[in-house]
Motif scaffolding. Structure first.
Motif, PDB file in Angstrom:
ATOM      1  N   SER A 130      -5.298   6.254  18.662  1.00 27.33           N
ATOM      2  CA  SER A 130      -4.428   7.203  17.965  1.00 27.33           C
ATOM      3  C   SER A 130      -3.002   7.134  18.509  1.00 27.33           C
ATOM      4  N   SER A 131      -2.823   6.495  19.681  1.00 22.11           N
ATOM      5  CA  SER A 131      -1.481   6.372  20.241  1.00 22.11           C
ATOM      6  C   SER A 131      -0.598   5.455  19.408  1.00 22.11           C
ATOM      7  N   VAL A 132      -1.215   4.585  18.604  1.00 24.16           N
ATOM      8  CA  VAL A 132      -0.419   3.698  17.754  1.00 24.16           C
ATOM      9  C   VAL A 132       0.468   4.527  16.827  1.00 24.16           C
ATOM     10  N   ARG A 133      -0.042   5.673  16.390  1.00 21.83           N
ATOM     11  CA  ARG A 133       0.751   6.560  15.536  1.00 21.83           C
ATOM     12  C   ARG A 133       2.032   6.982  16.267  1.00 21.83           C
ATOM     13  N   LYS A 134       1.906   7.307  17.556  1.00 22.85           N
ATOM     14  CA  LYS A 134       3.074   7.720  18.331  1.00 22.85           C
ATOM     15  C   LYS A 134       4.060   6.564  18.469  1.00 22.85           C
ATOM     16  N   LEU A 135       3.529   5.357  18.675  1.00 19.75           N
ATOM     17  CA  LEU A 135       4.400   4.197  18.812  1.00 19.75           C
ATOM     18  C   LEU A 135       5.146   3.920  17.511  1.00 19.75           C
ATOM     19  N   VAL A 136       4.455   4.079  16.375  1.00 21.97           N
ATOM     20  CA  VAL A 136       5.108   3.898  15.079  1.00 21.97           C
ATOM     21  C   VAL A 136       6.242   4.899  14.923  1.00 21.97           C
ATOM     22  N   SER A 137       6.023   6.112  15.408  1.00 19.41           N
ATOM     23  CA  SER A 137       7.057   7.141  15.330  1.00 19.41           C
ATOM     24  C   SER A 137       8.273   6.763  16.167  1.00 19.41           C
ATOM     25  N   ILE A 138       8.036   6.270  17.377  1.00 20.92           N
ATOM     26  CA  ILE A 138       9.130   5.912  18.274  1.00 20.92           C
ATOM     27  C   ILE A 138       9.993   4.796  17.683  1.00 20.92           C
ATOM     28  N   VAL A 139       9.355   3.813  17.029  1.00 19.01           N
ATOM     29  CA  VAL A 139      10.129   2.684  16.491  1.00 19.01           C
ATOM     30  C   VAL A 139      10.649   2.960  15.082  1.00 19.01           C
ATOM     31  N   GLY A 140      10.366   4.140  14.542  1.00 20.74           N
ATOM     32  CA  GLY A 140      10.937   4.512  13.250  1.00 20.74           C
ATOM     33  C   GLY A 140      10.189   4.006  12.041  1.00 20.74           C
ATOM     34  N   GLY A 141       8.873   3.817  12.174  1.00 18.78           N
ATOM     35  CA  GLY A 141       8.083   3.321  11.053  1.00 18.78           C
ATOM     36  C   GLY A 141       8.015   1.806  11.034  1.00 18.78           C
ATOM     37  N   VAL A 142       7.044   1.270  10.313  1.00 16.78           N
ATOM     38  CA  VAL A 142       6.869  -0.183  10.240  1.00 16.78           C
ATOM     39  C   VAL A 142       6.566  -0.605   8.802  1.00 16.78           C
ATOM     40  N   THR A 143       6.797  -1.870   8.517  1.00 12.16           N
ATOM     41  CA  THR A 143       6.478  -2.441   7.216  1.00 12.16           C
ATOM     42  C   THR A 143       5.347  -3.455   7.386  1.00 12.16           C
ATOM     43  N   VAL A 144       4.305  -3.319   6.583  1.00 10.87           N
ATOM     44  CA  VAL A 144       3.207  -4.282   6.595  1.00 10.87           C
ATOM     45  C   VAL A 144       3.012  -4.832   5.191  1.00 10.87           C
ATOM     46  N   CYS A 145       2.602  -6.085   5.103  1.00  8.72           N
ATOM     47  CA  CYS A 145       2.380  -6.738   3.820  1.00  8.72           C
ATOM     48  C   CYS A 145       0.905  -7.096   3.689  1.00  8.72           C
ATOM     49  N   ILE A 146       0.290  -6.709   2.582  1.00  9.86           N
ATOM     50  CA  ILE A 146      -1.133  -6.948   2.374  1.00  9.86           C
ATOM     51  C   ILE A 146      -1.355  -7.705   1.062  1.00  9.86           C
ATOM     52  N   PRO A 147      -2.400  -8.555   0.997  1.00  9.63           N
ATOM     53  CA  PRO A 147      -2.660  -9.367  -0.193  1.00  9.63           C
ATOM     54  C   PRO A 147      -3.544  -8.665  -1.218  1.00  9.63           C
ATOM     55  N   PHE A 148      -3.630  -7.336  -1.159  1.00 11.74           N
ATOM     56  CA  PHE A 148      -4.483  -6.580  -2.073  1.00 11.74           C
ATOM     57  C   PHE A 148      -3.956  -5.149  -2.162  1.00 11.74           C
ATOM     58  N   SER A 149      -4.421  -4.402  -3.143  1.00 10.54           N
ATOM     59  CA  SER A 149      -4.118  -2.973  -3.232  1.00 10.54           C
ATOM     60  C   SER A 149      -5.274  -2.196  -2.622  1.00 10.54           C
ATOM     61  N   MET A 150      -4.978  -1.046  -2.034  1.00 11.56           N
ATOM     62  CA  MET A 150      -6.030  -0.237  -1.423  1.00 11.56           C
ATOM     63  C   MET A 150      -5.614   1.230  -1.451  1.00 11.56           C
ATOM     64  N   SER A 151      -6.566   2.097  -1.226  1.00 16.54           N
ATOM     65  CA  SER A 151      -6.291   3.525  -1.219  1.00 16.54           C
ATOM     66  C   SER A 151      -7.047   4.175  -0.072  1.00 16.54           C
ATOM     67  N   SER A 152      -6.680   5.401   0.241  1.00 16.44           N
ATOM     68  CA  SER A 152      -7.308   6.135   1.328  1.00 16.44           C
ATOM     69  C   SER A 152      -8.430   7.016   0.802  1.00 16.44           C
ATOM     70  N   ILE A 153      -9.556   7.051   1.537  1.00 10.59           N
ATOM     71  CA  ILE A 153     -10.641   7.962   1.169  1.00 10.59           C
ATOM     72  C   ILE A 153     -10.452   9.313   1.850  1.00 10.59           C
ATOM     73  N   HIS A 154      -9.437   9.402   2.720  1.00 10.98           N
ATOM     74  CA  HIS A 154      -9.189  10.647   3.443  1.00 10.98           C
ATOM     75  C   HIS A 154      -8.023  11.436   2.864  1.00 10.98           C
ATOM     76  N   THR A 155      -7.086  10.752   2.218  1.00 12.66           N
ATOM     77  CA  THR A 155      -5.911  11.397   1.634  1.00 12.66           C
ATOM     78  C   THR A 155      -5.697  10.818   0.240  1.00 12.66           C
ATOM     79  N   GLU A 156      -4.565  11.151  -0.379  1.00 12.90           N
ATOM     80  CA  GLU A 156      -4.244  10.622  -1.705  1.00 12.90           C
ATOM     81  C   GLU A 156      -3.344   9.400  -1.626  1.00 12.90           C
ATOM     82  N   ARG A 157      -3.172   8.866  -0.434  1.00 12.09           N
ATOM     83  CA  ARG A 157      -2.278   7.720  -0.280  1.00 12.09           C
ATOM     84  C   ARG A 157      -2.855   6.467  -0.947  1.00 12.09           C
ATOM     85  N   LYS A 158      -1.939   5.672  -1.500  1.00 10.75           N
ATOM     86  CA  LYS A 158      -2.288   4.374  -2.074  1.00 10.75           C
ATOM     87  C   LYS A 158      -1.278   3.355  -1.558  1.00 10.75           C
TER      88      LYS A 158
END
Length: 368
Positions: A191-219
């Motif tokens: 869960s510390s990765v979340r804190k690291l992402v916050s410190i660096v101001g967010g990150v960009t990732v590239c994926i070869p597919f579409s996906m959605s969250s089963i925990h939230t409404e994020r896509k």
């Protein structure tokens, strides 16, 4: 440690050009450079997790400001190669990760404490290249008896070893499976990765597919997606909507981790004293290391390790739907698996990766 791994790309935008007169007449005061140890340790931490997720970024500073924040425990026992220096390779490290989801309703049905992430990091003889080998958490393997006698030994999913005997039994299980000598071990609060992402101001990732969250409404769309701290944690947890299930999730974790690693080593972080201090404090508070691991020596030995020289693979398997008393499990390929273990023992991972491209293993490639 996933299908279709791609070459890593930097998430940092190029610095916009400006008129030469402006560049020379209005230059801002030069910021003090980060000490050399910080650059070496941040790069090292970025490779060994952030995979050990930023674990070693505090290596030299840990002796002073960060020592009290770092936790130590006996993980390897007599399994460890008790070398006094890390200036000669090859080296092998065990990395265990767990995502604290006690407040997540979907996690309430889980039985006991299990390790969500199990990886081996192999650093080659030159101490410049690192290979991350992910072990599927549902791999059906022999787990040795626990020291307290509560587990008599037998076959189960490998992540159950943590529940039966903690990180020490997990280390014994991995060593028995691979016969790879271990030079150190880390436990990461994922869960510390979340804190690291916050410190660096967010990150960009590239994926070869579409996906959605089963925990939230994020896509997340196919292509490149910017992740906030909350979104990054949500993204790394998904497996039911990700091609490949657990294997797809491992690849997504790699994508986020490498994106963080690149941002961690960027000029905007390493030259900013406040960000650097937050970064070092966060990784020190989020990592438990083996009691015999000498972090300053390790940071010195691996000062030339860089995220761009990081390669990833997963243990070869025959099926991810083996029916066992422990439920649907991953059946590892004993023949191809031994080829991989031998490559780690003999420091021939370059040749192994060349002989086992993604079309063969389905798992090898750059950690992107």
């Amino acid at each position: 440690m996933a299908v279709g791994l791609q070459e890593a790309r930097s998430d940092s935008p190029a610095e916009p050009p400006g008129p030469a007169s402006a560049r020379f007449s209005t230059l801002p005061p030069r910021k003090p450079k980060a000490p050399p140890w910080a650059k070496a340790c941040i790069a090292l931490g970025a490779v060994l997790l952030v995979l050990a997720a930023g674990t070693l970024t505090a290596a030299y500073g840990v002796t002073y400001r960060y020592e009290s924040k770092l936790k130590r425990t006996d993980i390897l026992g007599d399994l460890s190669d008790k070398q006094s220096t890390y200036t000669e390779g090859p080296l092998n490290f065990l990395i265990l990760g767990s995502d604290d989801r006690k407040n997540d309703p979907s996690f309430a049905a889980s039985e006991g404490l299990r390790s969500d992430t199990i990886m081996l990091a192999h650093v080659d003889k030159t101490l410049t290249k690192t290979y991350i080998v992910s072990i599927p958490r549902d791999s059906y393997v022999d787990i040795p008896a626990s020291d307290d006698g509560k587990w008599q030994g037998g076959k189960d999913k490998i992540n159950a070893a943590y529940n039966f005997g903690g990180p020490a039994l997990t280390a014994k299980t991995v060593q028995q499976l691979t016969n790879v000598t271990l030079n150190g071990a880390f436990i990461l609060d994922f869960s510390s990765v979340r804190k690291l992402v916050s410190i660096v101001g967010g990150v960009t990732v590239c994926i070869p597919f579409s996906m959605s969250s089963i925990h939230t409404e994020r896509k997340w769309k196919k292509g490149c997606n910017f992740l906030t701290p909350d979104a990054s944690q949500d993204f790394m947890r998904q497996r039911k909507t990700v091609p490949g299930g657990d294997f797809g999730r491992m690849q997504n974790q790699q994508r986020v981790i490498l994106a963080v690693a690149k941002k961690m080593t960027s000029r905007g972080v390493i030259t900013d004293p406040k960000k650097l201090d937050k970064l070092l404090s966060t990784v020190a508070e989020s990592v438990t290391v083996d009691e015999n691991l000498n972090l300053p020596d390790l940071a010195l030995g691996l000062k030339n390790v860089r995220p761009d020289n990081l390669r990833c693979t997963t243990l070869p398997f025959l099926t991810d739907d083996l029916q066992t008393p422990a439920g649907s499990s991953v059946e590892l390929d004993p023949v191809k698996g031994e080829e991989l273990y031998a490559a780690m023992r003999d420091d021939t991972m370059d040749a192994y990766m060349a002989a086992n491209p993604p079309s063969n293993t389905g798992q090898a490639g750059a950690c992107s």
